[in-house]
Design an enzyme around this catalytic site. Structure first.
Site, PDB file in Angstrom:
ATOM      1  CB  CYS A 140     -23.244  26.330  33.685  1.00 44.43           C
ATOM      2  SG  CYS A 140     -24.955  25.744  33.636  1.00 44.43           S
ATOM      3  CB  CYS A 191     -27.467  31.560  33.137  1.00 44.40           C
ATOM      4  SG  CYS A 191     -27.804  31.627  34.915  1.00 44.40           S
ATOM      5  CD  GLU A 224     -27.803  -0.195  41.929  1.00 46.47           C
ATOM      6  OE1 GLU A 224     -27.473   0.590  42.835  1.00 46.47           O
ATOM      7  OE2 GLU A 224     -27.302  -0.161  40.773  1.00 46.47           O
ATOM      8  CB  CYS A 284     -31.605  26.912  37.324  1.00 45.68           C
ATOM      9  SG  CYS A 284     -30.355  25.841  36.601  1.00 45.68           S
ATOM     10  CG  ASP A 338     -24.645   2.763  33.803  1.00 47.29           C
ATOM     11  OD1 ASP A 338     -23.816   3.687  33.773  1.00 47.29           O
ATOM     12  OD2 ASP A 338     -25.876   2.951  33.827  1.00 47.29           O
ATOM     13  CD  GLN A 365     -28.472   9.578  32.391  1.00 47.41           C
ATOM     14  OE1 GLN A 365     -28.373  10.790  32.237  1.00 47.41           O
ATOM     15  NE2 GLN A 365     -27.422   8.781  32.496  1.00 47.41           N
ATOM     16  CE1 TYR A 371     -20.418  -0.871  40.253  1.00 47.34           C
ATOM     17  CE2 TYR A 371     -19.937  -1.739  38.065  1.00 47.34           C
ATOM     18  CZ  TYR A 371     -19.544  -1.472  39.364  1.00 47.34           C
ATOM     19  OH  TYR A 371     -18.277  -1.812  39.775  1.00 47.34           O
ATOM     20  CB  CYS A 431     -20.977   9.780  34.011  1.00 47.35           C
ATOM     21  SG  CYS A 431     -20.443   9.194  35.627  1.00 47.35           S
TER      22      CYS A 431
END
Length: 399
Positions: free
Chosen positions: A115, A104, A285, A195, A326, A232, A261, A353
């Site tokens: 990125c 890119c 949640e 992108c 999660d 996701q 979660y 994550c």
């Protein structure tokens, strides 16, 4: 990570640090790049004043670098009294064999900040992410764990090269009709025409409801999600995460499962299939909209909207066989971990994550007799520093 409301995934402007002397922005140093660090940069130690006794040095968190390279870096943030500075590589004097031309044109110093690793061969990107996960577990949890970051299949051939995987993309719309993305740690916008990590059919957040199809171990299910909520972004992510969580937990008919979660119920839906009519699944949640979708998506599950720590303090006590955690980027944290272990599950699947948050929570689990027995890591965000982990925590038998 399962679906959750967009406010947990926002990228706020960096907090303004108090100036500790004159600005050093723009100063350049020649140096050798040190190890990769959590956050998409490498550690470089530069000599500030070689005549000082002892010699004055400073750590610079440096983007667009690869460990072992000899580079010229330019400082982008910092003042004279700061403990560390930030910088960008502006010239490579001795390049790593893993350095490649970024696909890119906007993935350059001073341009788009989306990125972190487009200048790195894709295989080495994954190795760098594995180093970060292993280092966080070693430093924060005292564990020496081998880590391999696995590629994840998508729906396009370009994804083999780490491109065109992002199925949701939010741009900054400019007054002249053009669109852009923000610079790293800045509100400044870089106008772009394409992108390279965005899927050709990437959707921008908008009000309303969307439907996502997920192939599980035994069936394909449709999930109702908020079109402007979290889901996701890698097309292969929901399937690989569901398969991994169920594969690690090995749920049995008749067992009870807490999905915390839970988002819109990605895991709860398939866990319900696994434990069957004689089992029990409860999903918690914090976002009411996502919880409402979970109630639709997970027939037979008990769904509660509310903060996980608050709900667990008032409900779902007693023994539960399995737990799925999660949490958002900051992790579950001690109050929730201690509520989980109080329910004496035989196993916990932790989807993370952020490797630092995972490591901190793993350390708390260890205090209560749960050890990390399996760890898998997935490259759900190629070209960026982000990595998704699924950890299995099991109770250590009492002697």
């Amino acid at each position: 990570m399962s679906p959750r409301p967009p406010q947990r995934r926002g990228r706020p402007a960096p907090r303004q640090r108090q100036a500790r002397g004159a600005s050093v922005v723009g100063r350049r140093f020649e140096a050798v790049v040190g190890p990769v660090a959590h956050g998409g940069h490498c550690i470089v130690r530069v000599t500030v004043d070689p005549s000082a006794e002892p010699v004055e040095t400073r750590v610079v968190f440096t983007r667009h670098a690869i460990p072992g390279e000899r580079v010229v870096l330019e400082l982008t943030e910092g003042t004279e009294g700061d403990r560390f500075w930030r910088g960008d590589v502006v010239e490579v004097l001795e390049a790593s064999p893993d350095r490649v031309e970024p696909p890119c044109p906007y993935a350059r110093p001073g341009r788009c900040g989306g990125c972190d690793f487009q200048h790195v061969d894709l295989g080495r990107q994954r190795a760098l992410k594995a180093e970060v996960v292993a280092e966080q577990l070693r430093r924060l949890a005292g564990l020496d764990v081998p880590v391999t970051v696995e590629a994840v299949e998508g729906d396009l051939p370009e994804q083999l090269a780490g491109l065109r995987w992002r199925t949701r993309q939010q741009y900054v719309r400019l007054p002249d009709g053009s669109r852009g993305l923000r610079k790293h740690r800045s509100r400044e916008v870089v106008v772009i025409d394409d992108c390279r990590i965005a899927h050709p059919e990437a959707r921008e957040p908008r009000p309303g409801t969307a439907t996502e199809q997920v192939a599980g171990p035994t069936s394909t299910q449709a999930f109702e999600v908020a079109a402007d909520g979290f889901w996701q972004v890698h097309p292969g992510a929901p399937r690989v995460l569901v398969e991994t969580v169920l594969g690690l937990l090995e749920p049995r008919a008749g067992e009870s499962v807490l999905d915390l979660y839970a988002g819109v119920g990605l895991f709860a839906r398939f866990l319900g299939e696994a434990v069957g009519e004689t089992g029990r699944v409860a999903a918690v949640e914090g976002d009411p909209t996502a919880a409402g979708h979970a109630a639709t998506n997970c027939p037979g599950a008990e769904v509660t909207a509310g903060g996980v720590d608050e709900v667990l303090a008032a409900a779902y006590d007693g023994h539960w066989d399995l737990v799925v955690l999660d949490p958002p980027r900051e992790g579950a944290r001690r109050p929730v971990v201690e509520q989980v272990v109080a329910r004496t599950p035989r196993a916990v699947a932790y989807v993370a994550c952020d490797p630092a948050a995972l490591a901190r929570d793993v350390a708390v689990f260890a205090e209560h007799g749960y050890r990390l027995t399996t760890l898998r890591a997935f490259d759900l965000f190629p070209m960026t520093h982000h990595v998704e982990c699924v950890a299995l925590l099991e109770r250590v038998p009492s002697s």
